[in-house]
Scaffold this motif. Structure first.
Motif: not given
Length: 90
Positions: A2, A5, A7, A21, A23, A59-65
Motif C-alpha cells: 500500500r 499519495v 498531492d 504527487d 508517493v 490525498c489517498h492510499i492506493e496499491e503501489a505499482s
C-alpha cells in the motif's frame, strides 16, 4: 504494497506552480515525505521553496505499482510529475 499519495503544489522561483504527487509506503511519517519532497525540489532547481502541510497534503492510499515499489527500495519515495515540473535550472 500500500502506498500513500501526497498531492503537492509548490510555488516556483519563476512565479509558477509545480504540481506533483509524492508517493511513499503507507504509514511513512510526514517529516520524511517533506524531506524527500525538498530533495526533489533541489533536483529541479527549486531549493528553498516552501514544502509544508499547506503545499503537500495527504490525498489517498492506493496499491503501489512495480515502478513505485522499486523507487521505494532505491530512494524511499516515488514522484509523479503533473504540471510545471520540467523547469530549466538556472
Amino acid at each position: 504494497m500500500r502506498a500513500a499519495v501526497f498531492d503537492t503544489y509548490v510555488p516556483t522561483q519563476q512565479g509558477g506552480i509545480m504540481h506533483f504527487d509524492i508517493v511513499v509506503p503507507a504509514g511513512t511519517a510526514f517529516e520524511l515525505v517533506s524531506s524527500w519532497g525538498a530533495n526533489y525540489l533541489v533536483s529541479k532547481g527549486q531549493e528553498g521553496q516552501p514544502l509544508t502541510s499547506k503545499e503537500c497534503s495527504f490525498c489517498h492510499i492506493e496499491e503501489a505499482s512495480l515502478a513505485m515499489e522499486e523507487a521505494f527500495k532505491r530512494q524511499g519515495y516515488y514522484i509523479i510529475e503533473m504540471e510545471g515540473c520540467n523547469l530549466l535550472k538556472d
